[in-house]
Design a protein around this motif. Structure first.
Motif: not given
Length: 289
Positions: A204-210
């Motif tokens: 979920l943290v890796f969804q930052l660019p989205i």
């Protein structure tokens, strides 16, 4: 006058009914999208449940084995750098179950967690299919890669959480001792909760660019603001890294922080591209008048 009022009331009622029917039609369509996504998740869950012996021994319990890929890689790097202490010894993990239906519940819960994780890309695809008809042509083109990018970032985050954060956390927490008189008897629920939380939280943290892309399109976030707030972002990233990894050592926090720093910089690029696209659209609109 009375007849006109009746006619107007009938017309207004007809319009209200049309709007209400349209609303319920959308709800019905959303329901079918969610049903298809649920069926996909159920299929993945059933496959995990069927092949559970392999999945439990090699995947769920993988970070607790000394021959896990991460430990072998660290050992190879340590040997190459001539650094001792990088190779993993025996991991003393003693799992326990103190509930009658504990192991059956474990299989159900872990199968469902893995099934949901595998089904998230398809869930995103169904959500995109529901939203797509409401978008304009230029908005569809701008968001055409949403499912691919979001799925890629989620999978990348899950892999990073599983192969990097989870083994480091498991190794540290199992080796940490307040006193030699205390023996670690870990409940299987505690182990499964730690592994799944660390893995999914990183995804979920890796969804930052989205998230940055969405906020930039709404005009809430700009590239300039993100550049000016970089120093505060560094502090927040370090705090997030400290929360995500329950290990206090700086090496683990640094390893976790580096991808977050990269994602933040990618977010700045994404916000800049959104601003350029908005500026070009505004320029073209002025030129056409």
């Amino acid at each position: 006058m009375s007849d006109n009022r009746i006619v107007k009331a009938i017309k207004n009622k007809t319009k209200d009914l049309e709007v209400e029917m349209s609303f319920f039609d959308h709800l019905e369509e959303l329901r079918w999208h969610l049903i298809r996504a649920s069926i996909a998740i159920l299929i993945f869950t059933s496959l995990v449940f069927y092949y559970y012996d392999f999945i439990f021994d090699r995947i769920i319990m993988g970070p607790s084995h000394s021959d896990f890929w991460t430990y072998r890689t660290l050992c190879s790097i340590g040997n190459y750098l001539h650094r001792s202490g990088w190779c993993m010894g025996t991991i003393n993990l003693h799992l326990m179950n103190n509930e009658l239906a504990g192991q059956f519940t474990l299989q159900i819960n872990s199968s469902l967690i893995i099934g949901i994780t595998l089904g998230i890309p398809y869930l995103l695809w169904e959500i995109w299919r529901f939203i797509k008809p409401a978008l304009h042509e230029n908005e569809r083109k701008a968001a055409s890669g949403f499912v691919i990018y979001a799925s890629f970032l989620f999978i990348l985050g899950v892999l990073f959480g599983y192969f990097v954060i989870t083994p480091m956390s498991v190794n540290f927490l199992l080796s940490y001792q307040v006193s030699s008189s205390i023996q670690n008897l870990i409940s299987i629920d505690s182990y499964l909760s730690s592994v799944s939380t660390l893995t999914l939280a990183t995804g979920l943290v890796f969804q930052l660019p989205i998230l940055v892309y969405i906020l930039s399109n709404l005009g809430i976030l700009t590239a300039k603001f993100m550049r000016n707030s970089r120093r505060y972002a560094i502090v927040i990233i370090l705090i997030v890294a400290a929360v995500v990894t329950p290990t206090p050592d700086m090496i683990t926090m640094t390893v976790v922080s580096i991808p977050l720093f990269i994602l933040y910089e990618v977010g700045i690029v994404v916000a800049g591209q959104v601003e350029k696209r908005k500026l070009k659209k505004h320029t073209d609109l002025l030129a056409s008048k």
